[in-house]
Design an enzyme around this catalytic site. Structure first.
Site, PDB file in Angstrom:
ATOM      1  N   GLU A   1      -3.472  -9.647   3.281  1.00 17.77           N
ATOM      2  CA  GLU A   1      -4.389  -9.311   4.551  1.00 17.77           C
ATOM      3  C   GLU A   1      -5.375 -10.454   4.808  1.00 17.77           C
ATOM      4  O   GLU A   1      -5.563 -10.655   6.270  1.00 17.77           O
ATOM      5  CB  GLU A   1      -4.970  -7.920   4.467  1.00 17.77           C
ATOM      6  CG  GLU A   1      -3.924  -6.854   4.827  1.00 17.77           C
ATOM      7  CD  GLU A   1      -3.245  -6.277   3.670  1.00 17.77           C
ATOM      8  OE1 GLU A   1      -2.584  -5.074   3.871  1.00 17.77           O
ATOM      9  OE2 GLU A   1      -3.347  -6.902   2.766  1.00 17.77           O
TER      10      GLU A   1
ATOM     11  N   GLU B   1       0.835  -1.309  -0.142  1.00 19.73           N
ATOM     12  CA  GLU B   1       0.110  -0.011   0.035  1.00 19.73           C
ATOM     13  C   GLU B   1       0.662   1.373   0.155  1.00 19.73           C
ATOM     14  O   GLU B   1       0.384   2.359  -0.542  1.00 19.73           O
ATOM     15  CB  GLU B   1      -0.923  -0.190   1.303  1.00 19.73           C
ATOM     16  CG  GLU B   1      -2.002  -1.155   1.163  1.00 19.73           C
ATOM     17  CD  GLU B   1      -3.011  -1.239   2.309  1.00 19.73           C
ATOM     18  OE1 GLU B   1      -4.052  -1.239   2.085  1.00 19.73           O
ATOM     19  OE2 GLU B   1      -2.327  -1.422   3.440  1.00 19.73           O
TER      20      GLU B   1
END
Length: 255
Positions: free
Chosen positions: A129, A109
């Site tokens: 995740e 990210e």
């Protein structure tokens, strides 16, 4: 406080290196605070024109420090900047990611929050995740679908699988592929290619590209016009024209 983000200058470029190699540069609160401070310096200092973000020890970043998160329940956020002091409010000046090794979860990210990406051929990217019962809430689910086809973004997020740099380059997520160990040098070289241009124009161009993605076609020029008027009225614009006519390099003032 230890130096978990090493900062140095290369002429007009601010190089920021995550420096926690024993944890593959996992993001803790110290890294977040120090990176936020470095990004503030980047935007505040008129002698700096853009930044390069990289990681120490052969890896970019393995994401949020899950051990710290498990112990405290707190994510390494900084005010309105979000994860690592970057993801929710990137700097106004361009930022280049120089990626070696792994860029995973929050580390991926961070890459998505950058404007340009240089990666080693053996670098690996991923948003794993869901494998830990989490979601990529610092831009992975928001930025990735805007950069690649819907089904590919959905696959990356829902499987949590890793992808080689070659694949991300083919999808348009990596600007330049280089040999292992050369990502930082190539990113700095790219940074200098940008830095020779008018700083006011570069900053305005980044703002326009990032802000205009969802503008309606019938509105876009009316919205753009007041946001770029200062560039055409600037001393830099006149200097650029003079330098062209006089066949010399321009001397930018950033105003």
């Amino acid at each position: 406080m230890s130096h978990m983000v090493e900062v140095r200058r290369d002429e007009y470029v601010l190089i920021m290196q995550l420096n926690r190699p024993q944890a593959r540069n996992a993001i803790n609160q110290e890294i977040a605070q120090q990176l936020a401070a470095a990004l503030d310096e980047l935007d505040a200092d008129p002698s700096l024109r853009l930044g390069v973000l990289t990681g120490a020890g052969g890896h970019f970043c393995s994401g949020m420090d899950l051990k710290e998160f498990a112990a405290t329940g707190k994510r390494p956020y900084v005010g309105d900047r979000g994860l690592a002091g970057l993801c929710e409010r990137p700097p106004a000046k361009p930022l280049i990611a120089a990626v070696e090794g792994y860029a995973l979860a929050g580390g991926c990210e961070l890459v998505l929050a950058c404007d340009l990406v240089v990666a080693a051929r053996d670098a690996r990217f991923g948003l794993p995740e869901v494998k830990r019962g989490l979601v990529p809430g610092s831009g992975g689910m928001l930025r990735l679908p805007a950069r690649i086809p819907y089904h590919m973004a959905m696959e990356a997020v829902l499987t949590g699988d890793l992808y080689e740099a070659e694949r991300w380059h083919a999808l348009g997520l990596v600007n330049r592929l280089v040999e292992p160990g050369q990502a930082l040098a190539a990113a700095v070289q790219l940074a200098h290619q940008v830095a020779v241009n008018g700083p006011l124009a570069v900053r305005a161009a980044k703002a326009m590209i990032t802000q205009s993605r969802n503008w309606r076609p019938e509105d876009m020029f009316d919205l753009q016009r007041p946001r770029i008027a200062h560039v055409f009225a600037s001393e830099d614009a006149r200097e650029g024209a003079r330098a062209f006519a006089e066949k010399r390099a321009p001397v930018w003032q950033g105003k």
